[in-house]
Every structure is written in structure tokens, then in C-alpha cells.
Design a protein around this motif. Sequence first.
Motif, PDB file in Angstrom:
ATOM      1  N   SER A   9       0.923  -1.024   0.151  1.00 53.57           N
ATOM      2  CA  SER A   9       0.037  -0.058   0.064  1.00 53.57           C
ATOM      3  C   SER A   9       0.758   1.155   0.005  1.00 53.57           C
ATOM      4  CB  SER A   9      -0.871  -0.061   1.168  1.00 53.57           C
ATOM      5  OG  SER A   9      -0.205  -0.205   2.333  1.00 53.57           O
ATOM      6  N   PRO A  10       1.350   1.447  -1.045  1.00 57.67           N
ATOM      7  CA  PRO A  10       2.349   2.908  -1.308  1.00 57.67           C
ATOM      8  C   PRO A  10       1.538   3.941  -1.397  1.00 57.67           C
ATOM      9  CG  PRO A  10       2.370   1.607  -3.305  1.00 57.67           C
ATOM     10  CD  PRO A  10       1.467   0.743  -2.450  1.00 57.67           C
ATOM     11  N   TYR A  11       2.044   5.013  -0.813  1.00 56.16           N
ATOM     12  CA  TYR A  11       1.308   6.423  -1.100  1.00 56.16           C
ATOM     13  C   TYR A  11       2.286   7.284  -1.724  1.00 56.16           C
ATOM     14  CZ  TYR A  11       3.885   7.788   3.104  1.00 56.16           C
ATOM     15  OH  TYR A  11       4.704   7.950   3.981  1.00 56.16           O
ATOM     16  N   VAL A  12       1.779   8.146  -2.617  1.00 57.54           N
ATOM     17  CA  VAL A  12       2.398   9.138  -3.433  1.00 57.54           C
ATOM     18  C   VAL A  12       2.523  10.367  -2.910  1.00 57.54           C
ATOM     19  CG1 VAL A  12       2.421  10.162  -5.822  1.00 57.54           C
ATOM     20  CG2 VAL A  12       1.598   7.677  -5.457  1.00 57.54           C
TER      21      VAL A  12
ATOM     22  N   MET B  86       6.696  10.549  -6.078  1.00 55.54           N
ATOM     23  CA  MET B  86       7.508   9.419  -5.566  1.00 55.54           C
ATOM     24  C   MET B  86       6.534   8.595  -4.913  1.00 55.54           C
ATOM     25  SD  MET B  86      10.064  11.513  -3.403  1.00 55.54           S
ATOM     26  CE  MET B  86       9.904  13.123  -3.709  1.00 55.54           C
ATOM     27  N   GLU B  87       6.527   7.067  -5.092  1.00 51.93           N
ATOM     28  CA  GLU B  87       5.905   6.257  -4.118  1.00 51.93           C
ATOM     29  C   GLU B  87       6.426   6.006  -3.148  1.00 51.93           C
ATOM     30  OE1 GLU B  87       2.920   3.338  -6.906  1.00 51.93           O
ATOM     31  OE2 GLU B  87       4.971   2.786  -6.501  1.00 51.93           O
ATOM     32  N   ILE B  88       6.103   5.962  -2.129  1.00 55.81           N
ATOM     33  CA  ILE B  88       6.699   5.606  -0.537  1.00 55.81           C
ATOM     34  C   ILE B  88       5.964   4.381  -0.253  1.00 55.81           C
ATOM     35  CG2 ILE B  88       7.472   6.257   1.787  1.00 55.81           C
ATOM     36  CD1 ILE B  88       8.250   8.391  -0.006  1.00 55.81           C
ATOM     37  N   ASP B  89       6.634   3.460   0.438  1.00 55.99           N
ATOM     38  CA  ASP B  89       6.200   2.279   0.926  1.00 55.99           C
ATOM     39  C   ASP B  89       5.200   2.530   2.129  1.00 55.99           C
ATOM     40  OD1 ASP B  89       5.710  -0.287   2.229  1.00 55.99           O
ATOM     41  OD2 ASP B  89       7.712  -0.816   1.492  1.00 55.99           O
ATOM     42  N   GLY B  90       4.052   1.988   2.252  1.00 59.69           N
ATOM     43  CA  GLY B  90       3.389   2.178   3.190  1.00 59.69           C
ATOM     44  C   GLY B  90       3.583   1.811   4.644  1.00 59.69           C
ATOM     45  N   GLN B  91       4.541   1.033   4.817  1.00 53.85           N
ATOM     46  CA  GLN B  91       5.014   0.797   6.108  1.00 53.85           C
ATOM     47  C   GLN B  91       5.773   2.074   6.779  1.00 53.85           C
ATOM     48  OE1 GLN B  91       8.606  -1.728   6.713  1.00 53.85           O
ATOM     49  NE2 GLN B  91       8.411  -2.270   4.866  1.00 53.85           N
ATOM     50  N   TYR B  92       6.242   2.906   6.033  1.00 57.25           N
ATOM     51  CA  TYR B  92       6.781   4.245   6.402  1.00 57.25           C
ATOM     52  C   TYR B  92       5.705   5.315   6.453  1.00 57.25           C
ATOM     53  CZ  TYR B  92      10.958   1.201   5.122  1.00 57.25           C
ATOM     54  OH  TYR B  92      11.843   0.282   5.030  1.00 57.25           O
TER      55      TYR B  92
ATOM     56  N   SER C 275      -0.620  10.922   1.447  1.00 55.24           N
ATOM     57  CA  SER C 275      -0.946  10.818  -0.149  1.00 55.24           C
ATOM     58  C   SER C 275      -1.277  12.231  -0.789  1.00 55.24           C
ATOM     59  CB  SER C 275      -1.775   9.799  -0.431  1.00 55.24           C
ATOM     60  OG  SER C 275      -1.628   9.501  -1.860  1.00 55.24           O
ATOM     61  N   GLY C 276      -0.385  12.689  -1.754  1.00 61.67           N
ATOM     62  CA  GLY C 276      -0.617  13.728  -2.487  1.00 61.67           C
ATOM     63  C   GLY C 276      -0.146  14.871  -2.005  1.00 61.67           C
ATOM     64  N   ASP C 277       0.783  14.922  -0.622  1.00 63.89           N
ATOM     65  CA  ASP C 277       1.288  16.098  -0.139  1.00 63.89           C
ATOM     66  C   ASP C 277       2.552  16.541  -1.202  1.00 63.89           C
ATOM     67  OD1 ASP C 277      -0.477  16.402   1.942  1.00 63.89           O
ATOM     68  OD2 ASP C 277       0.657  15.548   3.415  1.00 63.89           O
ATOM     69  N   TYR C 278       2.689  17.892  -0.768  1.00 63.49           N
ATOM     70  CA  TYR C 278       4.030  18.274  -1.285  1.00 63.49           C
ATOM     71  C   TYR C 278       5.112  18.456  -0.202  1.00 63.49           C
ATOM     72  CZ  TYR C 278       2.516  19.283  -5.995  1.00 63.49           C
ATOM     73  OH  TYR C 278       1.811  19.077  -7.393  1.00 63.49           O
ATOM     74  N   ILE C 279       6.507  17.912  -0.735  1.00 65.00           N
ATOM     75  CA  ILE C 279       7.500  18.433   0.112  1.00 65.00           C
ATOM     76  C   ILE C 279       7.990  19.777  -0.095  1.00 65.00           C
ATOM     77  CG2 ILE C 279       9.690  17.549   0.801  1.00 65.00           C
ATOM     78  CD1 ILE C 279       9.118  14.862  -0.018  1.00 65.00           C
TER      79      ILE C 279
END
Lengths: 258, 154
Positions: free
Chosen positions: B40-43, B86-92, B127-131
Motif C-alpha cells: 500500500s504505497p502512497y504518493v 514518488m511512491e513511498i512504501d506504506g510501512q513508512y 498521499s498527495g502532499d508536497y514536500i
Amino acid sequence: MIKLIERIGRSTIAMTESLGRASLFLWMILVGLNTFVARVSDVTRQLFNTGVLSLPIIMVSGLFVGMVLALQGYNTLKDFGAEDALGVMVALSMVRELGPVVAALLFAGRAGSSLTAEIGLMKTTEQLSALEMMAVNPVHRVVMPRFVAAIVALPLLTLIFMSIGMLGAHLVGVVWLGVDAGAFWGQIERSVDWHEDILNGMLKSIAFAFAVAWIALYQGYESIPTSEGVGRSTTRTVVQASLWILGLDFVLTALMFN
Amino acid sequence: MNRNSRMVEMSVGFFVLLAIASLFFMALNVSNFKSQSMNSPYVVHAQFDQIGGLKVRSPVTMSGVTVGRVTDISLDSTTFRATVSMEIDGQYNAIPLDSSASILTSGLLGEQYIGLMPGGDMDVLQSGDYIELTQSALVLEDLIGQFLLSQGEK
């Protein structure tokens, strides 16, 4: 001058004719696929002939190709202090090019030639005509199982070739020359893409299998029914299949990795 | 005949199994198949002035650990900055909102990747946030140019 034009015309007509016959032959094989279920045991037997019996040559060649790649790559990479990239170099060349191509060339020599000789001899001894007399379509009964078996066998052989080659590279690179095992395999894992590299390599191998099977069976089926004719067809199979493999490889590489 | 055909079937079965084992070996040890499956990655997105040699599928790391991958790079047509998704792994899933992203290079001439530095915010990236805090890639030519310029001024 007129003779030259005549000769060009004759060879063009002959080429077109054999292309047409080869296409018709392929079409008959594909039509024969609907009798596949009844022929499963034949396909298994042919998988044994083309696949299992090719295993020794594929495994030994794979091992040596991997070992040689590692040895050569090490000598070059050492000059740049980049021995850790050895694994990537071997893995990419293995998976993208050498695996599919070398396995297909060996397959054409080992299995393709024997398919041609077998079918050609069946024709020479009029076994194919005998089948036809009994209202059995020889293309469906004899050729189709061999075609299917060859197309299944080569991709599987290629996979085995690649894996053994990687183990060979490990043997030379890590065990003998002392490249760090973690760097070797870690870099491979990071740079070889499952979809881009391995699946495309497999697609190549399926295309090669198709070409080899088609050429080998067609040459056997159309061979002149004498001992000399069968010999010539067998040679032609190996030559044509090898050229087709290398040519196709260039086209597929240009399409896939651009 | 019967025994013979059993031998044939067995060796064909062995052959197919060997090929399947090879496929697994290639997938798991000789490719990035393992690291491709993220649960379950989030972007999240980030905008950079200069991405250098960053590519789609480049790794996203935090303290050197790969936590995700770059999925898309495009140019924002109003700000003319590069937008990297970027897709970040859901566990992080507890990365602070004010973390910063910088484009780093592995080794002197190696691949470029995104390094995330954790911030101190209590809110986490969704998900969808901007850094917001980003640092561009170092371009070797620019550095050399600056160096030459500073030498010339002396």
C-alpha cells in the motif's frame, strides 16, 4: 545482360514461392493447434527430445559463458577500480543479449537440426505419405507437436542458461577473484529490472523459438527426399536459423531498449 | 514402453521444474522484483529547480534505506520547476510533514537518487502532499564554472 535479368527474375520467383509455401505451412500448423488436446502426450515426448536432451549442452555452455564474462569483465573493470560493478555487467549482458541469443543458437544447432533431419527422413522413407494415405494430416500429427514443444522448450532452456551463467559468474568473480559477494549481488538486484530486462529477454527467446521451429520444420518438410537432400536441408536449417536469430535480435533490441 | 514413457514424463517434469526454479532465482536474486512490490504505497510530490540525472524508478531513500521509488517526473508549466512524484512504501507512514528532499549522487559519478531528511513536525506526510523543502541536484559543470569564476576574481 538478358541472362542476368532472367536469373534475377528466377531467383525472385523462387524466393516468393518458398516464402508463400513457408507461410502456408505455418498456417497449417496453426490450424493444427485445435487438435492440441489430443496430442498432449506427443508434445511431452517432443519436449523430452528438444528440451531435456538439450539440457546438458545448455547448462555447460551457460556455466562457461558466465565464467568467461566474469573473467573478462573483471580484467577491464579492475583498471577503473570498479570491480563491484562486475555483477551488473555480467547480469545485464546475460539477461538482455547473451542468454537468449546463445541459448537459441545452441538450440538451433542441437534441436533444430535434429528436427529437420527427423522430418526429412520421414519424408524420404515415405512415412508422411503413408500417414496421408490413412487420412491423417501429417502436419497436424507430426509437425504440430514438435512446433509447440520447441516454442515451449527454448524459453525454459534460456532461463536455465541465464541462471547457470550467473552462478558461473559468481564462481569466478566472488569465489576465485574475490569480488565482495554483497556488492556483486546487491548491485545486480538494484540495476536489473524485472520487467525491462528479464521479461524482454524472455520475449526475445520466444521470438527466436518461433523462428527456429518454423525454419527447422519447414526445411525438413520441404527437403528433397534423398539422403543428400536431407543433409542439405539440415545444414540450411542451422545456417538460416542462426542468421535469423542474430538479425531478429538486432531488431528486437532496437525496439525494446530504446 | 510404459516404463519408457514414464521416464520421459518424469524428465520433462524435472526440466520444467528446473526452469521454474530458474525463473524464481532470476526474479528474486537477479532483478529488482523483490523491491518492486511495496505494500500500500502512497504518493508524495516535490518540486526541484534542477533534477540533474534523476530518472523514473530512481530510489527514494531515508538514512540510506530505500523507502520508495520515483514514479513520475514532469515540468510545472507555470513555475518552470520540475515536479517529481514518488511512491513511498506504506510501512513508512510516519514521515514528518516538514521533511526535506534532496537529490544526491551515489559515488562520484553514480546514479542519482532522492534522499529524505526527517523534520520535526508532528503532522505526517499524506498521499498527495508536497514536500516544501527541496535541494536541487549538483551539476558538475555548474560547480566547475563557479570554481573557475572564483579563481578568476582573485
